[in-house]
Design a protein around this motif. Structure first.
Motif, short mmCIF file in Angstrom:
data_model
loop_
_atom_site.label_atom_id
_atom_site.label_comp_id
_atom_site.label_asym_id
_atom_site.label_seq_id
_atom_site.Cartn_x
_atom_site.Cartn_y
_atom_site.Cartn_z
N ASP A 1 -4.44 19.51 8.21
CA ASP A 1 -4.65 19.49 6.75
C ASP A 1 -3.33 19.29 6.00
N ILE A 2 -2.27 19.84 6.53
CA ILE A 2 -0.96 19.71 5.87
C ILE A 2 -0.14 18.59 6.50
N GLY A 3 -0.20 18.52 7.82
CA GLY A 3 0.60 17.55 8.57
C GLY A 3 0.36 16.11 8.13
N LYS A 4 -0.88 15.80 7.73
CA LYS A 4 -1.19 14.40 7.37
C LYS A 4 -0.38 13.92 6.15
N TYR A 5 0.06 14.85 5.34
CA TYR A 5 0.85 14.44 4.17
C TYR A 5 2.31 14.14 4.54
N PHE A 6 2.68 14.53 5.73
CA PHE A 6 4.08 14.34 6.13
C PHE A 6 4.23 13.42 7.34
N LEU A 7 3.16 12.70 7.65
CA LEU A 7 3.21 11.75 8.76
C LEU A 7 3.85 10.44 8.25
N VAL A 8 5.03 10.15 8.75
CA VAL A 8 5.75 8.98 8.22
C VAL A 8 5.10 7.65 8.66
N TYR A 9 4.25 7.70 9.64
CA TYR A 9 3.63 6.46 10.13
C TYR A 9 2.30 6.14 9.46
N MET A 10 1.86 6.99 8.56
CA MET A 10 0.53 6.76 7.99
C MET A 10 0.44 5.43 7.23
N SER A 11 1.45 5.14 6.44
CA SER A 11 1.40 3.92 5.61
C SER A 11 1.21 2.66 6.44
N ILE A 12 1.91 2.61 7.56
CA ILE A 12 1.90 1.36 8.33
C ILE A 12 0.77 1.32 9.35
N PHE A 13 0.47 2.48 9.96
CA PHE A 13 -0.52 2.46 11.05
C PHE A 13 -1.93 2.87 10.60
N TYR A 14 -2.03 3.57 9.49
CA TYR A 14 -3.35 4.02 9.03
C TYR A 14 -3.53 3.68 7.55
N PRO A 15 -3.48 2.42 7.19
CA PRO A 15 -3.53 2.04 5.78
C PRO A 15 -4.86 2.35 5.10
N ASP A 16 -5.91 2.62 5.92
CA ASP A 16 -7.22 2.92 5.32
C ASP A 16 -7.49 4.41 5.22
N ASN A 17 -6.56 5.21 5.64
CA ASN A 17 -6.78 6.66 5.61
C ASN A 17 -6.93 7.13 4.16
N PRO A 18 -7.92 7.97 3.87
CA PRO A 18 -8.11 8.43 2.47
C PRO A 18 -6.93 9.24 1.93
N ALA A 19 -6.15 9.81 2.83
CA ALA A 19 -5.01 10.64 2.37
C ALA A 19 -3.76 9.80 2.15
N LEU A 20 -3.88 8.46 2.26
CA LEU A 20 -2.69 7.59 2.22
C LEU A 20 -1.83 7.79 0.97
N ARG A 21 -2.45 7.73 -0.20
CA ARG A 21 -1.67 7.82 -1.44
C ARG A 21 -0.98 9.18 -1.56
N ASN A 22 -1.73 10.23 -1.20
CA ASN A 22 -1.12 11.57 -1.27
C ASN A 22 0.02 11.70 -0.26
N ASN A 23 -0.18 11.07 0.89
CA ASN A 23 0.88 11.08 1.92
C ASN A 23 2.15 10.39 1.37
N GLN A 24 1.95 9.23 0.76
CA GLN A 24 3.10 8.50 0.22
C GLN A 24 3.77 9.30 -0.90
N PHE A 25 2.95 9.88 -1.73
CA PHE A 25 3.44 10.70 -2.84
C PHE A 25 4.27 11.88 -2.30
N ALA A 26 3.71 12.56 -1.29
CA ALA A 26 4.40 13.73 -0.72
C ALA A 26 5.72 13.32 -0.07
N LEU A 27 5.69 12.21 0.67
CA LEU A 27 6.92 11.78 1.36
C LEU A 27 8.01 11.36 0.38
N VAL A 28 7.62 10.65 -0.66
CA VAL A 28 8.61 10.23 -1.65
C VAL A 28 9.21 11.44 -2.36
#
Lengths: 300, 221
Positions: free
Chosen positions: B173-200
């Motif tokens: 639940d928390i880790g998905k926001y800090f996965l640096v590979y989400m943008s490139i490897f999981y572009p369809d993941n629903p948490a993508l925008r929040n992940n990018q937001f959290a990483l930035v």
């Protein structure tokens, strides 16, 4: 120009607290000021505080009225500062001209014409004009030091801080460097930090001796010398053993009739043949250290 | 007073900052050619989403502390923020150059990345976000430890752990926001925008913390 009151500096290294400066009080005016002391005395720490690089842990330090405990004060001091650190790191691929030019830009000399003038002047002052187009990596240690002093001078600083500037220089370079510092001190404050007594003797009219973070002497070189009056002797002997009896050997000279020792201590009564001589600055320094129980550090 | 010169900024940058990413670029061009056009999309994603961020993290770690004239620079009125930007921005721009160059190479090789990432901008965000966050992490840890190597090792360690355990991060639940590979490897993941937001945001916080720490100049000389 510089007022230091009860200056304290502590830091932590390898989990232990180190007291680098322990209540230093100094007033330094225009001219050449020498800061003498054994390695680890706190000289570099004091230089870094005055350069606005290190923070104060206690007390106060002002340069030309600017308080070094504030960011604004440090900024103002850095704007009038020329600094030559003990370990001078440079970009080996740059030429001397480029390096000094770059430092001039960092110091705020933005206008190209004015900057070129200052850079050329600084390089000329240290006698590197003919080789200024050569890469720094091809320079000798002495030449690199001269580049270091050129970058320190490029903004025509009111305060020039040089930390152990003659370390590693050959005798000729050292003399040349000392003469340059004296010339520069005519119109600015120059602080020369060193553990080489000879450098101070040849250049400064005012000095302080720092040991274990405290000032143990403040005055002129003559006063430091006079303090050793009656405590310096020469003894020429053919005996193999060095003189002892709580006397420090400052120097040795091998002569045809034996070895001539220069001795500093409270009394040479054990050696009736010892001749009392006029003390030099090094004798004064050694006598000061002996009096304050720091002899081993000096003569180690 | 600007106290800045682009020319000298480039001349005083370490050549490794250029050769290191160039070498990896060359290796991945060769890999792309050897694997052929059927795998060019996968190779491009690996280069953009994994290699570029790792290089960014390593280069950021070495960017400021390896300056041989750091003590002299600290004795000038140049601000800490300027020192940081002068050294970090070139690293980022070099990464950006190679990321774009590889995209050109991939496109020439027939890669169709648009079907996966849609807008061109999404693809750029996909490598930029992890690059910025790993740069911030590497730089911050280097500054905390006052040692470049520690920063590079830490950035590399996080990169490796996330690469190996990316499925766990995705499921967390928390880790998905800090996965640096989400943008490139999981572009369809629903948490993508929040992940990018959290990483930035995490990256910005780390950069700011490093900035504050770097103000204590005596730690680094």
């Amino acid at each position: 120009m510089i007022t230091i009151k009860s200056l304290v500096k502590t830091y932590h290294t390898n989990g232990r607290k180190v007291q680098a400066l322990n209540g230093v009080d100094l007033d330094i005016s225009t001219g050449m000021f020498g800061l003498l002391g054994p390695n680890g005395a706190g000289k570099t720490t004091l230089m870094r505080i005055l350069a606005g690089i290190a923070n104060l842990s206690g007390g106060s330090a002002t340069v030309d009225g600017h308080d070094l405990s504030t960011e604004q004060g440090k900024h103002a001091v850095k704007s009038m500062l020329g600094y030559l650190p003990q370990e001078l790191g440079m970009y080996p691929e740059l030429t001397a001209y480029q390096f000094v030019d770059y430092m001039a830009i960092l110091k705020g000399l933005d206008e190209p014409g004015e900057r070129r003038e200052w850079v050329e002047k600084a390089i000329e002052l240290v006698g590197l004009t003919d080789v200024a187009g050569r890469k720094i990596k091809s320079y000798s240690g002495g030449m690199k030091r001269r580049v270091g002093i050129a970058q320190a001078l490029v903004n025509d600083p009111k305060l020039l801080i040089v930390d152990e500037p003659t370390a590693g220089l050959d005798p000729e370079e050292r003399i040349r460097f000392r003469n340059l510092l004296v010339k520069l001190a005519v119109e600015r404050t120059v602080i020369l930090s060193t553990h080489i007594v000879e450098d101070i003797a040849q250049t400064c009219r005012d000095l302080a001796v720092l040991v274990h973070g405290s000032v143990i002497f403040r005055g002129s070189p003559i006063e430091l010398m006079q303090a050793a009056s009656g405590h310096v002797w020469t003894l020429t002997t053919s005996a193999m053993e060095k003189p002892n009896h709580d006397l420090s050997v400052v120097s040795m000279l091998h002569l045809a009739e034996g070895t001539q020792y220069r001795l500093v201590g409270a009394s040479a009564a054990e050696y009736p043949e010892a001749k009392e001589v006029q003390p030099g600055l090094e004798d004064g320094y050694v006598w000061l250290m002996k009096r304050t129980g720091q002899t081993e550090e000096v003569l180690a | 007073m600007k106290r800045f010169s682009l020319r000298y900024n480039l001349l005083t940058s370490k050549l490794d900052q250029l050769w290191f990413p160039f070498a990896f670029f060359g290796v991945f061009v060769i890999i792309g050619i050897l694997r052929g056009e059927n795998y060019i999309v996968d190779t491009t994603r690996a280069y953009l989403g994994a290699v570029i961020p790792l290089l960014g993290g390593i280069m950021a770690s070495y960017s400021v502390l390896e300056d041989p004239s750091l003590e002299l620079r600290f004795a000038t009125p140049v601000s800490t923020l300027q020192t940081m930007l002068e050294r970090l921005l070139p690293s980022f721009l070099i990464e950006a150059f190679f990321a774009l160059a590889y995209q050109l190479f991939a496109a020439a090789f027939g890669a169709d990345l648009a079907s996966m990432y849609g807008l061109w901008g999404n693809l750029q965000i996909a490598w930029m976000v992890p690059t910025i966050s790993l740069m911030a992490l590497g730089f911050f840890t280097a500054i905390v430890a006052a040692k470049s190597t520690i920063g590079a090792l830490f950035a590399g360690m996080v990169w490796l752990v996330e690469l190996v355990a990316r499925e766990w991060f995705l499921a967390s639940d928390i880790g998905k926001y800090f996965l640096v590979y989400m943008s490139i490897f999981y572009p369809d993941n629903p948490a993508l925008r929040n992940n990018q937001f959290a990483l930035v945001w995490l990256g910005l916080i780390l950069f700011m913390a490093a900035w504050v720490l770097l103000k204590k100049q005596e730690r680094y000389i």
